[in-house]
Write a protein that holds these residues in place. Structure first.
Motif, PDB file in Angstrom:
ATOM      1  N   VAL A 123      -6.792  -3.127  12.312  1.00 50.23           N
ATOM      2  CA  VAL A 123      -5.937  -4.243  12.701  1.00 50.23           C
ATOM      3  C   VAL A 123      -5.233  -4.833  11.481  1.00 50.23           C
ATOM      4  CG1 VAL A 123      -5.955  -6.602  13.615  1.00 50.23           C
ATOM      5  CG2 VAL A 123      -7.189  -4.796  14.808  1.00 50.23           C
ATOM      6  N   ARG A 124      -5.957  -5.027  10.401  1.00 49.95           N
ATOM      7  CA  ARG A 124      -5.339  -5.607   9.208  1.00 49.95           C
ATOM      8  C   ARG A 124      -4.338  -4.643   8.559  1.00 49.95           C
ATOM      9  NH1 ARG A 124     -10.507  -8.040   9.143  1.00 49.95           N
ATOM     10  NH2 ARG A 124     -10.407 -10.291   8.781  1.00 49.95           N
ATOM     11  N   ALA A 125      -4.643  -3.338   8.590  1.00 48.88           N
ATOM     12  CA  ALA A 125      -3.751  -2.365   7.961  1.00 48.88           C
ATOM     13  C   ALA A 125      -2.488  -2.144   8.789  1.00 48.88           C
ATOM     14  CB  ALA A 125      -4.478  -1.039   7.743  1.00 48.88           C
ATOM     15  N   TYR A 126      -2.615  -1.912  10.095  1.00 43.76           N
ATOM     16  CA  TYR A 126      -1.461  -1.544  10.915  1.00 43.76           C
ATOM     17  C   TYR A 126      -0.725  -2.740  11.511  1.00 43.76           C
ATOM     18  CZ  TYR A 126      -2.698   3.291  10.323  1.00 43.76           C
ATOM     19  OH  TYR A 126      -2.951   4.519   9.760  1.00 43.76           O
ATOM     20  N   PHE A 127      -1.446  -3.767  11.863  1.00 39.20           N
ATOM     21  CA  PHE A 127      -0.776  -4.917  12.465  1.00 39.20           C
ATOM     22  C   PHE A 127      -0.523  -6.023  11.440  1.00 39.20           C
ATOM     23  CE2 PHE A 127      -3.071  -2.906  16.028  1.00 39.20           C
ATOM     24  CZ  PHE A 127      -1.962  -2.533  16.776  1.00 39.20           C
ATOM     25  N   GLY A 128      -1.349  -6.066  10.375  1.00 40.87           N
ATOM     26  CA  GLY A 128      -1.163  -7.067   9.319  1.00 40.87           C
ATOM     27  C   GLY A 128      -0.339  -6.552   8.165  1.00 40.87           C
ATOM     28  N   GLY A 129      -0.151  -5.252   8.080  1.00 37.14           N
ATOM     29  CA  GLY A 129       0.670  -4.662   7.037  1.00 37.14           C
ATOM     30  C   GLY A 129       0.025  -4.653   5.665  1.00 37.14           C
ATOM     31  N   GLN A 130      -1.299  -4.744   5.605  1.00 36.02           N
ATOM     32  CA  GLN A 130      -1.978  -4.754   4.314  1.00 36.02           C
ATOM     33  C   GLN A 130      -2.249  -3.334   3.842  1.00 36.02           C
ATOM     34  OE1 GLN A 130      -5.342  -7.189   5.526  1.00 36.02           O
ATOM     35  NE2 GLN A 130      -4.527  -8.906   4.322  1.00 36.02           N
ATOM     36  N   ASN A 131      -2.225  -3.145   2.508  1.00 36.32           N
ATOM     37  CA  ASN A 131      -2.550  -1.836   1.948  1.00 36.32           C
ATOM     38  C   ASN A 131      -4.041  -1.781   1.609  1.00 36.32           C
ATOM     39  OD1 ASN A 131      -2.933  -3.061  -0.598  1.00 36.32           O
ATOM     40  ND2 ASN A 131      -0.776  -2.747  -1.138  1.00 36.32           N
ATOM     41  N   THR A 132      -4.499  -0.643   1.112  1.00 37.92           N
ATOM     42  CA  THR A 132      -5.937  -0.467   0.868  1.00 37.92           C
ATOM     43  C   THR A 132      -6.471  -1.406  -0.215  1.00 37.92           C
ATOM     44  OG1 THR A 132      -5.445   1.379  -0.611  1.00 37.92           O
ATOM     45  CG2 THR A 132      -6.040   1.921   1.664  1.00 37.92           C
TER      46      THR A 132
END
Length: 168
Positions: A123-132
């Motif tokens: 959710v944070r990576a794909y919907f929040g746009g955060q990287n690793t």
């Protein structure tokens, strides 16, 4: 064209054009189509030397046959079968958004089937746009763990969606 051929064609027209036009009009119920049928019939007569060699009064059956075949060919053409003239264009369909809503519900349901750790990373990576790097700092875990959770979480999400009938 020789003078002889011109006179034969003129005689064919004078003798038969009106009769062929009435015949074509009877078959098509359209004056411009009947005009075209007469013109094409006489053109084919002009292109057929054996017709021009005959007595112009005796070729009427051949002209009727050609005219009938032209009407049939026109009726069978793709233009006639697929095009329908309408006065007003049809109404355009309006997207109601229901497909998008169902997609959202389907993805939410599939996400609920994941473990909390996998769901949080996806959710944070794909919907929040955060990287690793950002995910690792926020969740207080190693970058390698973030990558691993993303990999296995996406696999689990794909399986959850397939169980719900999503095939793409």
């Amino acid at each position: 064209m020789t003078v002889d051929r011109q006179s034969v064609l003129r005689e064919l027209h004078d003798l038969h054009a009106a009769v062929i036009w009435r015949y074509a009009m009877h078959l098509t119920r359209n004056t411009s189509t009947a005009d075209d049928i007469v013109q094409e019939t006489l053109l084919r007569a002009w292109r057929t030397p054996r017709i021009l060699d005959q007595d112009p009064a005796s070729v009427r059956p051949w002209l009727f046959t050609v005219a009938r075949n032209l009407v049939i060919d026109d009726a069978r053409s793709a233009r006639r079968r697929h095009e329908v003239a309408v006065e007003d264009p049809p109404d355009r369909g309006v997207e109601d958004g229901s497909d998008g809503l169902f997609d959202i519900l389907l993805v939410e349901e599939a996400l609920q089937a994941l473990s909390e750790d996998h769901r949080a990373v996806i959710v944070r990576a794909y919907f929040g746009g955060q990287n690793t790097v950002e995910l690792a700092a926020e969740l207080n875990i190693a970058e390698g763990t973030v990558k691993s959770r993303l990999h296995y979480g996406l696999r689990a999400l794909r399986l959850a969606l397939q169980e719900r009938g999503v095939t793409r």
